[in-house]
Design a protein around this motif. Sequence first.
Motif: not given
Length: 249
Positions: A187-212
């Motif tokens: 993501i760090n490599q592409i985010y300045e040159s590519t648009s991204i669509i993300v679909t998720t059923n997790k709130k951003p606050t829950e991402w830390a738990k999923m990524l540990e």
Amino acid sequence: MENQKQQVKQLCTDFRLSAIAADLDEIVSTAETEGIGYLELLSRLLKTEQLHRQQRDESRRMKSASLPRNSDLSLYEAKRNGLTDRRLAALRELNWIDQLFNLVLMGPSGTGKTMLAAGLAKDAVKAGYHVYFRTMEEIVSTLKTRDFVRSQTAEYKKMLRANLIVIDDVMLFPLEKNVAVSFFNFINQIYESTSIIVTTNKKPTEWAKMLEDEVIATALLDRILFRCEVINLTGESYRMENRKTFLDK
């Protein structure tokens, strides 16, 4: 006359103008009937080739994008999921791709996240953009194996060339630390040159738990949300409302 046509067709074949070669007889016959000039005839021939190449390129981009079957936004019930028709129309203008904005589509399972993402991706392909649609699991698999599996190396290069990348079902499953790092680096490599669509059923606050890892989650969200429209989709699950069975028949 016929000899001249055959010579022209052969020249078209030599110069890879296959559409002109295929339609030459019909175009010349129509031109003779209408009595048009040479420039108009030349224009029609070149437009025939142009249209053929545009259709061929679109077909290739569509195949490369690997969109899911349900990707027709004319069938999408926006209001059912809390999205206004006006907002959907604005998304379909695709200006956000040129501006390198991202979309995060959040909501419970069955609320149309994937269909909306796929529909916008299909619109983008038709508009001439290079699109890449994969699940989070498929993206992670490519990142894991790209250095020693030739087909995955090609997939990774395709990802880097895309104007729009759709990552479906982000954070559906927990990621190990090393995989989370690889995903962040991507993501760090592409985010300045590519648009991204993300679909998720997790709130951003829950991402830390999923990524540990809270640090990686924060850094990842920082890049995705920097230029981003967050859309919360609501409503009942379409799949459950339209559940099919065979025992009651």
